[in-house]
Motif scaffolding. Sequence first.
Motif, short mmCIF file in Angstrom:
data_model
loop_
_atom_site.label_atom_id
_atom_site.label_comp_id
_atom_site.label_asym_id
_atom_site.label_seq_id
_atom_site.Cartn_x
_atom_site.Cartn_y
_atom_site.Cartn_z
N GLY A 34 0.77 -1.25 -0.05
CA GLY A 34 -0.12 0.00 -0.08
C GLY A 34 0.83 1.22 -0.04
O GLY A 34 0.52 2.20 -0.92
N ALA A 38 1.46 4.07 -3.22
CA ALA A 38 1.12 5.24 -2.88
C ALA A 38 2.41 6.19 -3.31
O ALA A 38 2.08 7.36 -3.81
N LEU A 250 -4.26 -4.54 -7.98
CA LEU A 250 -4.20 -3.40 -7.04
C LEU A 250 -4.20 -1.94 -7.93
O LEU A 250 -5.05 -1.08 -7.63
N TRP A 256 -4.14 4.51 -7.98
CA TRP A 256 -3.14 4.60 -6.99
C TRP A 256 -3.10 5.39 -5.81
O TRP A 256 -2.60 5.33 -4.85
N TYR A 259 -4.33 4.51 -2.09
CA TYR A 259 -3.82 3.65 -1.25
C TYR A 259 -2.76 4.54 -0.24
O TYR A 259 -2.58 5.72 -0.78
N SER A 260 -2.35 3.87 0.80
CA SER A 260 -1.56 4.69 1.62
C SER A 260 -0.87 3.73 2.75
O SER A 260 -1.04 2.46 2.49
N SER A 263 -2.63 1.49 5.64
CA SER A 263 -3.40 0.64 5.71
C SER A 263 -3.35 -0.44 4.62
O SER A 263 -2.45 -0.01 3.55
N SER A 264 -3.64 -1.71 4.72
CA SER A 264 -3.19 -2.87 3.87
C SER A 264 -4.02 -2.49 2.46
O SER A 264 -5.28 -1.99 2.60
N PRO A 265 -3.29 -2.52 1.47
CA PRO A 265 -4.10 -2.13 0.22
C PRO A 265 -5.36 -3.12 0.00
O PRO A 265 -6.24 -2.80 -0.74
N THR A 268 -8.11 -1.48 1.79
CA THR A 268 -8.95 -0.41 0.98
C THR A 268 -9.59 -0.72 0.03
O THR A 268 -10.85 -0.15 -0.18
#
Length: 453
Positions: A34, A38, A250, A256, A259-260, A263-265, A268
Amino acid sequence: MQTDEGYTHALGNRHVQMIAIGGAIGVGLFLGAGGRMAAAGPALVLSYAAAGLAAFFVMRALGELVLYRPTSGSFVDYANEFVGPWAAFASGWMYWINWAFTGIAELTAIATYVHRWAPHFPTWATALLALALVLVVNLLSVRLFGELEFWFALLKVLAIITFLVVGLCAVLFSVGAATPANLVAHGGFFPNGFGVVLMSLQAVVFAYASIELVGITAGETANPRQVMPKAINGVIWRIAVFYVGSVILLAMVLPWTAYSADSSPFVTFFASLGVPWAADAMNLIVITAAMSSCNSGLYSTGRILRSMAMKGEAPAFAARLSGRHVPIGGILMTAAVFLAGVALFYYVPERAFNIATAVASLGVITTWGTLVYCQLRLRGRGHVSPFRMPGTPYTNWATLAFLALVVLLMPFADDDQRVAFFLLPLLAAGIAIGWKITAARRRAHRAGPPPMP
């Protein structure tokens, strides 16, 4: 039936296959993808593909070595035979450093994510309980380790497969924001430039860490020459599907920018579909992945340390084998370092995970490089294997160049990678001093006691 090393053939094909899968799926994907997405955007898939190609050649090199001589000492024994005792000493301790810091990172992750459900329970106590669980499992029996790792790996595989199926359906039927156009939208395929993609290589290599664990199981596997090629080939195609396939999906199921690093992608994505329980479900998966890594770390380092201790390259305590044919000394030594990692988490909770994974990556790169070089030396002897590494010697040198590039890029990345890079001289000095002491003891032992006056 006992092996020459004192172990038992307690692991069957089912266990080895799942241990191989578990080694190829870890928190580097569940947690790390994630934040890297990002930072790098859709082009992150290039980093995963490049590291995956290197991992492919590492695994095929390992396969050729394992079929030549199965041993629980794995690359340490191979380094001793094909390079020299000093290389075995250095690679063994770097592998131990890899798992010691990986274990610290995983315990940090477990404590952090359990905190989501039990915010008033001390995080250090959570890490301590997790360590106690995997320690008991490893000390009781190899069979119990294999069973627990089997179910840990199965849960991780089911989570990835669920995402792949749901994500692919979302792209095909344009569910929500899912579309292949996300690969080039929102700033293009390289929204932040190619340099950021290169700087992500260290984290991506860590994501592939543990794939070599299947080689260490060879010494406790029945019929390794039949089981190992299947297990190794299984790791290779799972790398392509689970890692590269997941990152591509993903990048397509959401922009894109969604995402961060916090947090788990996967969480998300499922949250974007309006699935309220997705965060808790993925939280459980992440905890399981971290427990699996700790479990595997104690298993592998216990056997590596025992192999080294029997040659006088590690404290004699590490050579102890319990009545259950478990290397109790080596396991307890690693567990002691895991315990010290709880203190690191206490003092620098925000950076503990990233620093630990960056240092662990140095051990991963050393291990991979050792395997590739040892296979090169094996082939140089004229050895012909039924399970040959493709492209030798050119692919060996290309893989070694890639690993060197990853290390050279670390000081130009973030602060946590920079800390790990500047620890290299200290690690090298410590290993050099340790080898000097070990070599002196060996010379003294060969010389025998001094003559009586």
